[in-house]
Design an enzyme around this catalytic site. Structure first.
Site, PDB file in Angstrom:
ATOM      1  N   PRO A 216       0.790  -1.177   0.106  1.00 31.10           N
ATOM      2  CA  PRO A 216       0.075  -0.113   0.127  1.00 31.10           C
ATOM      3  C   PRO A 216       0.922   1.256   0.164  1.00 31.10           C
ATOM      4  O   PRO A 216       1.884   1.353   0.608  1.00 31.10           O
ATOM      5  CB  PRO A 216      -0.802   0.042   1.265  1.00 31.10           C
ATOM      6  CG  PRO A 216      -1.068  -1.597   1.627  1.00 31.10           C
ATOM      7  CD  PRO A 216       0.528  -2.369   0.926  1.00 31.10           C
ATOM      8  N   CYS A 217       0.239   2.288  -0.626  1.00 33.49           N
ATOM      9  CA  CYS A 217       1.338   3.341  -1.387  1.00 33.49           C
ATOM     10  C   CYS A 217       1.242   4.758  -0.367  1.00 33.49           C
ATOM     11  O   CYS A 217       2.016   5.457  -0.454  1.00 33.49           O
ATOM     12  CB  CYS A 217       0.998   3.717  -2.582  1.00 33.49           C
ATOM     13  SG  CYS A 217      -0.351   3.945  -3.036  1.00 33.49           S
TER      14      CYS A 217
END
Length: 415
Positions: free
Chosen positions: A121-122
């Site tokens: 997840p960024c």
């Protein structure tokens, strides 16, 4: 699932499957998808069943699902349990690693993994995320999910891996996170190099969207490989004319999660991209309802856009301004560029559609689920499970399918 000769891959932090769909279209076989979000996992299961049925020449059963003739459980029952169980709905953590490994081992049997793909997840690496967090995301545990990615490399020893993330990973903690990732991967027995272009752009893969992503590619040290060359090519298509023109015109709040017959023949772009892929209808062409205040702002925003200007929130008539702080996010209302390509579709589209206003003033609304999916180059028969909000979130977090396929084609050459 689709033949023993295809290279096998594992997809980590898989989301709703944009990266995976591109690899499948390039000729790879997924052995497992690992994802923590339930709606995204349901989407992955439905798509996995589609690919299984297609391989068995039974795609009409999937079409029946899209038409609402059968429910989801019935659709899933047409595939072996192994297809459903290949989607692992687990958060990757110290506590879950052994269980996830066991499930993947069962799916693998004695086959070897060729490629591992995915991107943690960024939000922890994103510039916007850091700007909103008083601690600049320094304590965010998502900064260290790459360590689990490395655990999968050590266990399954793929020939190549693909690690996808936002451009902010280059500058997060002044580049320390990127250095840590490179060091950990090299210790695990892999080589990689800083690509000439620090990030790739989806528009160079015929996606009608300006979307930059860092794509890290690594390979086993004993393989004499190098980072592949990716061409730059500006798409020669337009959103309104080439991507949206065959969809039914809607007002705000109109549309259906179910059948949406096409209004026109497929454009050259829709055929080339395989977004239109054989059916005479799509689904999830449904627009959000809006209040009168927002609709008036949308109308003004499109007028400004058509005159070559972007709407500035602080310059709206006083009666339309509902936020007290007009100095922050002055571009909170933004029009999709109908005469060119879209700005980046992000997960915030799940919260409201103000940043993705449809460029046709006569429709006066934000874009639909299907329109967002098309901007991300998902095929029209790709069905996103869960609520409308959940579908928007899945789409905003995804890797565009055409971009993923372009990357997969390069990986196939390397293999």
């Amino acid at each position: 699932m689709m033949g023993d000769l295809r290279p096998i891959y594992i997809d980590l932090f898989a989301g709703c499957g944009g990266l995976s769909e591109g690899f499948i279209q390039s000729g790879f076989t997924p052995i497992a998808h690992v994802e923590m979000n339930k709606d995204a996992c349901d989407t992955l299961r439905t798509r996995s069943v589609y690919h299984y049925l297609k391989s068995q020449n039974k795609a009409e059963l999937y079409t029946n699902y899209l038409k609402g003739l059968i429910d989801r459980n019935t659709l899933w029952s047409y595939a072996p349990l192994s297809v459903i169980e290949s989607v692992i709905n687990k958060e990757i953590s110290e506590d879950s690693l052994c269980e996830i490994f066991d499930k993947i081992d069962n799916s693998l049997g004695n086959r070897a993994v060729d490629v591992i793909i995915g991107g943690p997840p960024c939000q922890a690496y994103s510039i916007v995320g850091r700007s909103r967090d008083p601690e600049k995301m320094k304590r965010d545990p998502r900064n260290f999910l790459y360590k689990y990615y490395v655990q999968f490399l050590k266990r399954y020893q793929p020939k190549i891996f693909v690690f996808e993330n936002v451009p902010g990973i280059l500058s997060a903690k002044n580049g320390v996170h990127l250095d840590n990732i490179f060091n950990a991967v090299r210790k695990a027995g892999y080589e990689l190099e800083i690509p000439k272009k620090k990030f790739l752009n989806a528009k160079d893969f015929n996606v009608l969207q300006d979307r930059k992503r860092v794509i890290i590619i690594g390979w086993k040290k004993e393989l004499s490989l190098s980072y592949p060359d990716f061409e730059e090519k500006e798409p020669q298509y337009e959103i309104l004319r080439d991507l949206f023109s065959d969809l039914k015109k809607l007002k705000n709040g109109q549309g259906s999660l179910g059948l949406a017959p096409y209004e026109k023949e497929a454009t050259a772009y829709l055929k080339m991209s395989r977004i239109r892929n054989g059916l005479d209808f799509t689904t999830q062409h449904i627009a959000r309802p809006n209040n009168d205040n927002d609709l008036e702002i949308y109308r003004l925003a499109v007028e400004e856009w058509n005159n070559g200007r972007r709407l500035n929130y602080s310059e709206l008539p006083r009666k339309l301004i509902t936020h007290s702080n007009t100095n922050v996010f002055t571009n909170r209302f933004q029009v999709v560029n109908g005469r060119g390509i879209s700005h980046t579709v992000v997960a915030h589209i799940a919260m409201d559609g103000h940043y993705y206003i449809h460029p046709d003033k006569t429709q006066n609304r934000s874009i639909t689920v299907r329109e967002a999916a098309r901007i991300q180059s998902f095929p029209d028969d790709y069905f996103f499970e869960g609520s409308r909000t959940a579908a928007f979130k899945q789409i905003g977090n995804a890797v565009p399918v055409l971009m993923a396929e372009g990357i997969a084609n390069k990986i196939k050459e390397m293999l």
